[in-house]
Scaffold this motif. Sequence first.
Motif, PDB file in Angstrom:
ATOM      1  N   MET A 184       0.857  -1.189   0.000  1.00 39.04           N
ATOM      2  CA  MET A 184       0.000   0.000   0.000  1.00 39.04           C
ATOM      3  C   MET A 184       0.892   1.237   0.000  1.00 39.04           C
ATOM      4  SD  MET A 184      -3.028  -1.171   2.615  1.00 39.04           S
ATOM      5  CE  MET A 184      -4.153   0.099   2.086  1.00 39.04           C
ATOM      6  N   THR A 185       0.631   2.148  -0.911  1.00 41.19           N
ATOM      7  CA  THR A 185       1.534   3.265  -1.150  1.00 41.19           C
ATOM      8  C   THR A 185       1.106   4.509  -0.385  1.00 41.19           C
ATOM      9  OG1 THR A 185       1.990   2.429  -3.368  1.00 41.19           O
ATOM     10  CG2 THR A 185       2.553   4.723  -2.923  1.00 41.19           C
ATOM     11  N   ILE A 186       2.059   5.065   0.380  1.00 38.01           N
ATOM     12  CA  ILE A 186       1.848   6.332   1.071  1.00 38.01           C
ATOM     13  C   ILE A 186       2.575   7.399   0.280  1.00 38.01           C
ATOM     14  CG2 ILE A 186       2.178   7.640   3.194  1.00 38.01           C
ATOM     15  CD1 ILE A 186       2.225   4.956   4.685  1.00 38.01           C
ATOM     16  N   ALA A 187       1.821   8.348  -0.275  1.00 33.00           N
ATOM     17  CA  ALA A 187       2.392   9.431  -1.068  1.00 33.00           C
ATOM     18  C   ALA A 187       2.325  10.725  -0.264  1.00 33.00           C
ATOM     19  CB  ALA A 187       1.634   9.591  -2.382  1.00 33.00           C
ATOM     20  N   ILE A 188       3.475  11.347  -0.080  1.00 31.61           N
ATOM     21  CA  ILE A 188       3.579  12.601   0.663  1.00 31.61           C
ATOM     22  C   ILE A 188       3.933  13.692  -0.337  1.00 31.61           C
ATOM     23  CG2 ILE A 188       4.777  13.821   2.519  1.00 31.61           C
ATOM     24  CD1 ILE A 188       5.540  10.960   3.595  1.00 31.61           C
ATOM     25  N   VAL A 189       3.103  14.714  -0.435  1.00 32.83           N
ATOM     26  CA  VAL A 189       3.360  15.816  -1.360  1.00 32.83           C
ATOM     27  C   VAL A 189       4.021  16.945  -0.581  1.00 32.83           C
ATOM     28  CG1 VAL A 189       2.330  17.530  -2.899  1.00 32.83           C
ATOM     29  CG2 VAL A 189       1.457  15.184  -2.874  1.00 32.83           C
ATOM     30  N   GLY A 190       5.294  17.176  -0.847  1.00 29.36           N
ATOM     31  CA  GLY A 190       6.024  18.253  -0.184  1.00 29.36           C
ATOM     32  C   GLY A 190       7.146  17.744   0.698  1.00 29.36           C
ATOM     33  N   ALA A 191       8.386  18.177   0.379  1.00 27.53           N
ATOM     34  CA  ALA A 191       9.557  17.756   1.156  1.00 27.53           C
ATOM     35  C   ALA A 191       9.994  18.847   2.116  1.00 27.53           C
ATOM     36  CB  ALA A 191      10.699  17.374   0.216  1.00 27.53           C
ATOM     37  N   GLY A 192       9.009  19.432   2.813  1.00 22.53           N
ATOM     38  CA  GLY A 192       9.316  20.340   3.910  1.00 22.53           C
ATOM     39  C   GLY A 192       9.538  19.545   5.182  1.00 22.53           C
ATOM     40  N   LEU A 193       9.626  20.239   6.305  1.00 23.33           N
ATOM     41  CA  LEU A 193       9.956  19.574   7.562  1.00 23.33           C
ATOM     42  C   LEU A 193       8.904  18.551   7.963  1.00 23.33           C
ATOM     43  CD1 LEU A 193      11.293  22.618   9.611  1.00 23.33           C
ATOM     44  CD2 LEU A 193      12.585  20.985   8.218  1.00 23.33           C
ATOM     45  N   GLY A 194       7.619  18.891   7.834  1.00 27.00           N
ATOM     46  CA  GLY A 194       6.565  17.968   8.245  1.00 27.00           C
ATOM     47  C   GLY A 194       6.521  16.715   7.403  1.00 27.00           C
TER      48      GLY A 194
ATOM     49  N   GLY B  21       2.840  15.864 -16.676  1.00 26.36           N
ATOM     50  CA  GLY B  21       2.097  14.775 -17.292  1.00 26.36           C
ATOM     51  C   GLY B  21       2.314  13.418 -16.672  1.00 26.36           C
ATOM     52  N   ARG B  22       3.299  13.294 -15.786  1.00 26.36           N
ATOM     53  CA  ARG B  22       3.511  12.011 -15.126  1.00 26.36           C
ATOM     54  C   ARG B  22       2.404  11.759 -14.107  1.00 26.36           C
ATOM     55  NH1 ARG B  22       9.736  12.551 -13.263  1.00 26.36           N
ATOM     56  NH2 ARG B  22       9.034  14.709 -12.980  1.00 26.36           N
ATOM     57  N   SER B  23       2.273  10.513 -13.691  1.00 21.80           N
ATOM     58  CA  SER B  23       1.273  10.152 -12.687  1.00 21.80           C
ATOM     59  C   SER B  23       1.853   9.069 -11.778  1.00 21.80           C
ATOM     60  CB  SER B  23      -0.022   9.659 -13.334  1.00 21.80           C
ATOM     61  OG  SER B  23       0.214   8.494 -14.103  1.00 21.80           O
ATOM     62  N   ALA B  24       1.210   8.860 -10.629  1.00 21.76           N
ATOM     63  CA  ALA B  24       1.654   7.838  -9.680  1.00 21.76           C
ATOM     64  C   ALA B  24       0.462   7.375  -8.861  1.00 21.76           C
ATOM     65  CB  ALA B  24       2.747   8.384  -8.763  1.00 21.76           C
ATOM     66  N   HIS B  25       0.529   6.127  -8.394  1.00 25.94           N
ATOM     67  CA  HIS B  25      -0.531   5.533  -7.583  1.00 25.94           C
ATOM     68  C   HIS B  25      -0.357   5.920  -6.116  1.00 25.94           C
ATOM     69  CE1 HIS B  25      -3.231   2.541  -5.871  1.00 25.94           C
ATOM     70  NE2 HIS B  25      -2.240   2.167  -5.080  1.00 25.94           N
ATOM     71  N   TYR B  26      -1.469   6.020  -5.391  1.00 26.93           N
ATOM     72  CA  TYR B  26      -1.413   6.180  -3.930  1.00 26.93           C
ATOM     73  C   TYR B  26      -2.588   5.464  -3.287  1.00 26.93           C
ATOM     74  CZ  TYR B  26      -5.263   9.560  -3.852  1.00 26.93           C
ATOM     75  OH  TYR B  26      -6.500  10.160  -3.958  1.00 26.93           O
TER      76      TYR B  26
ATOM     77  N   GLU C 153      -6.871  12.204  -8.679  1.00 19.44           N
ATOM     78  CA  GLU C 153      -8.109  11.470  -8.834  1.00 19.44           C
ATOM     79  C   GLU C 153      -8.067  10.316  -7.851  1.00 19.44           C
ATOM     80  OE1 GLU C 153      -8.704  12.229 -13.602  1.00 19.44           O
ATOM     81  OE2 GLU C 153      -7.672  10.429 -12.927  1.00 19.44           O
ATOM     82  N   GLU C 154      -9.121   9.554  -7.775  1.00 21.88           N
ATOM     83  CA  GLU C 154      -9.186   8.438  -6.842  1.00 21.88           C
ATOM     84  C   GLU C 154      -7.991   7.503  -7.048  1.00 21.88           C
ATOM     85  OE1 GLU C 154     -10.633   6.499  -3.594  1.00 21.88           O
ATOM     86  OE2 GLU C 154     -11.539   8.279  -4.503  1.00 21.88           O
ATOM     87  N   GLY C 155      -7.040   7.561  -6.103  1.00 19.32           N
ATOM     88  CA  GLY C 155      -5.910   6.642  -6.137  1.00 19.32           C
ATOM     89  C   GLY C 155      -4.795   7.006  -7.088  1.00 19.32           C
ATOM     90  N   VAL C 156      -4.888   8.150  -7.773  1.00 12.99           N
ATOM     91  CA  VAL C 156      -3.867   8.519  -8.758  1.00 12.99           C
ATOM     92  C   VAL C 156      -3.471   9.987  -8.592  1.00 12.99           C
ATOM     93  CG1 VAL C 156      -3.255   8.656 -11.203  1.00 12.99           C
ATOM     94  CG2 VAL C 156      -4.781   6.844 -10.393  1.00 12.99           C
ATOM     95  N   LEU C 157      -2.162  10.234  -8.482  1.00 14.75           N
ATOM     96  CA  LEU C 157      -1.615  11.583  -8.473  1.00 14.75           C
ATOM     97  C   LEU C 157      -1.237  11.978  -9.893  1.00 14.75           C
ATOM     98  CD1 LEU C 157       0.944  11.320  -5.514  1.00 14.75           C
ATOM     99  CD2 LEU C 157      -1.396  12.145  -5.398  1.00 14.75           C
ATOM    100  N   HIS C 158      -1.472  13.232 -10.223  1.00  4.63           N
ATOM    101  CA  HIS C 158      -1.062  13.750 -11.519  1.00  4.63           C
ATOM    102  C   HIS C 158      -0.125  14.938 -11.293  1.00  4.63           C
ATOM    103  CE1 HIS C 158      -3.912  11.344 -13.903  1.00  4.63           C
ATOM    104  NE2 HIS C 158      -4.719  11.472 -12.849  1.00  4.63           N
TER     105      HIS C 158
END
Length: 369
Positions: free
Chosen positions: A1-11, A136-141, A127-132
């Motif tokens: 199960m994929t955990i996608a974190i958007v943002g490489a700041g401190l949190g 143009g690239r995409s990834a699952h979450y 979208e549901e389960g997909v990062l865009h």
Amino acid sequence: MTIAIVGAGLGGLALARVLHVHGIESVVYERDASRDARRQGGMLDIHSGQRALAEAGLLAEFLALARGEGQDMRLLEPDGTLLLQEDTPEDAPALRPEIDRTDLRNLLLAALPGGTVRWGHAFDHAEEGVLHFADGRSAHYDLLVGADGANSRVRPLLTDARPVHLGQNVVELCIPDVDRAHPDLAAMVGRGNYWVMGDGKSLAAQRNGDGCVRIGVSFYNTGEDWFTTSGIPFDDPPAARARLIELLAGWDPRFTALIAASDDTVVPRAITTLPPGLTWPSNPGITLLGDAAHLMPPVGEGANMALVDGARLGLAVAAHPGDFGAAVAEYEQEMFERTGAAARMSADMQELLMSPDASRRLLEFFQPG
């Protein structure tokens, strides 16, 4: 199960690190092309955030990097009157030590497995389960965590709340290599924080670990369009410095000398916040942390809350293996209560700073009774 974190700041990095400590991997997507793509900001006062660093197994490394002397403080009025001077003894406990944001970020980055952070991934929408991403690239979450700051693009998936202008506009400057280039100003500012307050304005100078002094000149009770009417030509740094000095007419020349000595880094920054106590209905596949969740006035709580958010969410995910819904609900319940209190306290401090007698009220705050 994929955990996608958007943002490489401190949190976001704290979350990735605590997950890694518990044997759970994640992916951090960051729009910057590399860790050195832009300057990360000045010194941070880390207090409650030390708990998060302990959960991340990095407290000892943090304390080795932090500057206990950064807790020093001097408070003055525009005419030069010294109201308060606090110098930290060498053996004082590191209750609120200062650390360069860049150093703290690098500490967290170094503690993650290679490839955890995917640089050059500007999040566009989900979208549901997909990062865009913007290219143009995409990834699952399976779990999406918005750690993408004040202007979060993940936040609208959970709430319609938007940051609003706080009535404060700041011009940021920098004096590099201050000890060599301006030893007199270095001695005046001291080892930590140097505040001058009055006339609806403030000048905050802060010694950084890289040898520079960062300066923020704040104008309170000003509107969103203030920068366009202020007469500060930001595309002409020497003229911008001259205009800033004009705007501080009547102030002790020692203070305006800090502006005159700064380099050509002259940056406008409008201060915005989210409503204190902001909440949203829990979504088992999406949550927020840091400024994306609870943008506060810049009075020393934001970075700490982001670090604690990351650690708390990581611990919740570890405590509910495979059940992101339970983890998110547990995390958000605690986060809403904790950060709501911090946001209300920050709003009270901001109200103090914007008052006509801010310097005297701030003195009473630091020296009650």
